[in-house]
Motif scaffolding. Structure first.
Motif, short mmCIF file in Angstrom:
data_model
loop_
_atom_site.label_atom_id
_atom_site.label_comp_id
_atom_site.label_asym_id
_atom_site.label_seq_id
_atom_site.Cartn_x
_atom_site.Cartn_y
_atom_site.Cartn_z
N GLY A 70 -34.28 44.14 -42.33
CA GLY A 70 -33.37 44.85 -41.45
C GLY A 70 -33.21 46.33 -41.75
N ASP A 71 -34.07 46.85 -42.62
CA ASP A 71 -33.98 48.27 -42.98
C ASP A 71 -35.33 48.97 -42.88
N GLY A 72 -36.20 48.40 -42.05
CA GLY A 72 -37.54 48.96 -41.91
C GLY A 72 -38.53 48.46 -42.92
N THR A 73 -38.12 47.44 -43.71
CA THR A 73 -39.01 46.89 -44.73
C THR A 73 -39.15 45.38 -44.55
N VAL A 74 -40.23 44.84 -45.10
CA VAL A 74 -40.51 43.41 -45.07
C VAL A 74 -40.82 42.95 -46.49
N LEU A 75 -40.13 41.93 -46.94
CA LEU A 75 -40.37 41.34 -48.25
C LEU A 75 -41.38 40.21 -48.12
N ASP A 76 -42.43 40.24 -48.94
CA ASP A 76 -43.34 39.11 -49.05
C ASP A 76 -42.74 38.18 -50.10
N ASN A 77 -42.28 37.02 -49.65
CA ASN A 77 -41.60 36.09 -50.55
C ASN A 77 -42.51 35.48 -51.60
N ASN A 78 -43.81 35.54 -51.38
CA ASN A 78 -44.77 35.00 -52.35
C ASN A 78 -45.15 36.01 -53.43
N THR A 79 -45.43 37.21 -53.01
CA THR A 79 -45.94 38.21 -53.96
C THR A 79 -44.85 39.07 -54.56
N GLY A 80 -43.67 39.10 -53.93
CA GLY A 80 -42.60 39.96 -54.38
C GLY A 80 -42.75 41.40 -53.93
N ALA A 103 -44.05 60.24 -50.86
CA ALA A 103 -42.87 60.98 -50.40
C ALA A 103 -41.92 60.12 -49.55
N LEU A 104 -42.35 58.90 -49.23
CA LEU A 104 -41.57 58.06 -48.32
C LEU A 104 -40.27 57.60 -48.98
N GLU A 105 -39.18 57.67 -48.22
CA GLU A 105 -37.91 57.07 -48.61
C GLU A 105 -37.51 56.12 -47.49
N LEU A 106 -37.44 54.85 -47.82
CA LEU A 106 -37.22 53.83 -46.79
C LEU A 106 -36.56 52.62 -47.44
N GLY A 107 -35.56 52.05 -46.77
CA GLY A 107 -34.91 50.85 -47.28
C GLY A 107 -34.25 51.04 -48.63
N ARG A 109 -35.44 52.76 -51.04
CA ARG A 109 -36.48 52.84 -52.06
C ARG A 109 -37.21 54.17 -51.96
N ASP A 110 -37.60 54.71 -53.11
CA ASP A 110 -38.42 55.92 -53.12
C ASP A 110 -39.66 55.76 -53.98
N ASN A 111 -40.00 54.50 -54.29
CA ASN A 111 -41.18 54.23 -55.12
C ASN A 111 -42.33 53.65 -54.31
N TRP A 112 -42.54 54.21 -53.11
CA TRP A 112 -43.60 53.72 -52.23
C TRP A 112 -44.95 54.28 -52.67
N ARG A 113 -46.00 53.56 -52.36
CA ARG A 113 -47.36 53.97 -52.72
C ARG A 113 -48.34 53.32 -51.75
N VAL A 114 -49.58 53.80 -51.77
CA VAL A 114 -50.66 53.16 -51.02
C VAL A 114 -51.06 51.89 -51.77
N ASN A 220 -57.81 57.06 -41.77
CA ASN A 220 -57.32 55.72 -41.49
C ASN A 220 -55.80 55.75 -41.39
N TYR A 221 -55.25 54.64 -40.96
CA TYR A 221 -53.81 54.46 -40.98
C TYR A 221 -53.39 54.03 -42.38
N VAL A 222 -52.08 53.97 -42.62
CA VAL A 222 -51.61 53.53 -43.92
C VAL A 222 -50.31 52.75 -43.73
N ARG A 223 -50.15 51.67 -44.49
CA ARG A 223 -48.91 50.90 -44.56
C ARG A 223 -48.51 50.87 -46.02
N CYS A 224 -47.43 51.54 -46.36
CA CYS A 224 -47.04 51.71 -47.76
C CYS A 224 -46.42 50.44 -48.32
N VAL A 225 -46.49 50.32 -49.63
CA VAL A 225 -45.95 49.16 -50.34
C VAL A 225 -45.07 49.63 -51.48
N SER A 226 -44.09 48.81 -51.84
CA SER A 226 -43.22 49.08 -52.98
C SER A 226 -43.24 47.85 -53.87
#
Length: 397
Positions: A70-80, A103-107, A109-114, A220-226
């Motif tokens: 609900g904050d622009g993020t999705v948790l993978d319940n298997n991988t964490g 540089a992303l700040e979302l949900g 969190r500020d520890n986003w990466r490729v 390419n496009y990118v979808r960041c992960v934390s």
């Protein structure tokens, strides 16, 4: 079809060197839930002992499980891992993707990466298929109930490539000098290495080849992960001394050495189902995600596997290994993982070259019996993949 309910990821991380950490994680299911024959027609899943038994859909594994936070993020319940729900609608150069995620700040969190390529591939949903307009609506290779995905505007529909942080370290790709990083295409279901825009040998800006008039690679496009880096996708192999290798990280046991025989897909399935090795008779042909889990992307030489514990019997530049996963776009093909060069050619090239990189996931025709097998069966507007119906086999349990 029975599938395991999702399980929580357990990390037991000591304070020692990362390679000595005691880490466990599940290999998430591909979610492929149908069976197919050699010509690509959907069929009732075969019974044990029948031809084509052992397909991806026939074994229970760790079902994909996500929570929209609900904050622009999705948790993978298997991988964490926590993922960006809605990626940027722009193609980025590799360096731009790294900068964007850092540089992303979302949900909160500020520890986003490729993500690494193994992290990115964990999201692959092999119920996808890229259909021609007259065949119906395409389905992306990602669960769009949780993740936003749009087919690219102003580009071919199959150009849905997303960056990973995993550089291809074995050599240049495509035009002979391009540095590359792996990515997964959520439009057409492939892993390949994409030009970063730099020269592999000098680190300077690449010229010619796949760069455009502006001197840049297509991007390419990118979808960041934390989440904790260098955890998901690690391996902890041990040679059991009986022809098998265990990976304590994933809980999977592997056939140490392939038997040196190339088989078509039907025979590959049957070989693993009949294998009796190390006192076990419950071997099977691995899924795409399972087989990709043992690729060594950091190894600078061929093959792309830890040769201190595994053996590849063939001394050959094409070392594609079968998976049990049917390829969504052409269902008379099944996915393969390249542990040697992933060959293709384009334009006026007369020789195949390492276009996609060892560690790529491509696809091969299941059989040449009863169907046309011309070279252009695996061609896009960009390149033609090397394709053969007989590939190597490494079984898993």
């Amino acid at each position: 079809m029975l599938r395991l309910s999702h399980i929580a990821l357990f990390f037991a991380v000591s304070a020692v060197n990362a390679h000595a950490q005691d880490i466990t994680y599940p290999v998430v299911d591909t979610m492929q839930d149908k069976c197919f024959d050699l010509l690509g027609d959907e069929v009732a899943c075969p019974a044990k002992g029948d031809d084509l038994f052992g397909q991806d859909a026939q074994y229970s594994r760790v079902e994909a499980s996500y929570t929209a936070q609900g904050d622009g993020t999705v948790l993978d319940n298997n991988t964490g891992l926590v993922w960006e729900k809605t990626p940027q609608d722009d193609r980025l150069q590799y360096s731009e993707a790294l900068s964007y995620c850092s540089a992303l700040e979302l949900g909160g969190r500020d520890n986003w990466r490729v993500p690494s390529i193994k992290e990115l591939y964990s999201l692959a949903d092999n119920r996808g298929e890229l259909l021609k307009p007259e065949q119906g609506e395409p389905t992306p290779y990602i669960d769009t109930e949780y993740f936003d995905f749009s087919y690219p505007k102003g580009h071919m529909a199959f150009a849905g490539q997303y960056w990973s942080s995993t550089l291809y370290v074995k050599g240049p790709v495509q035009n002979g000098r391009n540095q590359a990083a792996f990515g997964f295409n959520f439009a057409d279901g492939h892993i390949k290495a994409y030009g970063t825009g730099l020269d592999f040998y000098t680190g300077a800006a690449a010229t010619g080849g796949l760069t455009g008039e502006d001197g840049k690679a297509p991007g390419n496009y990118v979808r960041c992960v934390s989440g904790q880096e260098d955890v998901y996708g690690m391996n902890a192999f041990s040679d059991n001394g009986d022809g098998t290798v265990s990976d304590r990280a994933t809980g999977l046991m592997w056939q140490k050495a392939d038997d040196g025989t190339r088989r078509e897909w039907k025979e590959a399935l049957a070989y693993c189902e009949a294998l009796d090795l190390g006192g076990y008779d419950d071997w099977r042909l691995p899924t795409s995600k399972a087989l990709q889990s043992i690729v060594d992307y950091k190894r600078t030489s061929f093959p792309a596997i830890d040769t201190s514990v595994f053996t590849i019997t063939e001394d050959n530049e094409t070392l594609d290994f079968w998976t049990s996963t049917t390829f969504g776009d052409w269902k008379n093909y099944a996915n393969v993982i390249a542990f040697g060069k992933a060959l293709s050619k384009a334009g006026d090239q007369t020789e195949y070259s390492d276009w996609h990189g060892a560690g790529a996931q491509r696809s091969s025709i299941k059989t040449i019996v009863g169907q046309e097998t011309t070279e252009d069966t695996t061609c896009s507007v960009n390149a033609c993949d090397y394709n053969r119906s007989d590939n190597l086999v490494r079984c898993v349990r």
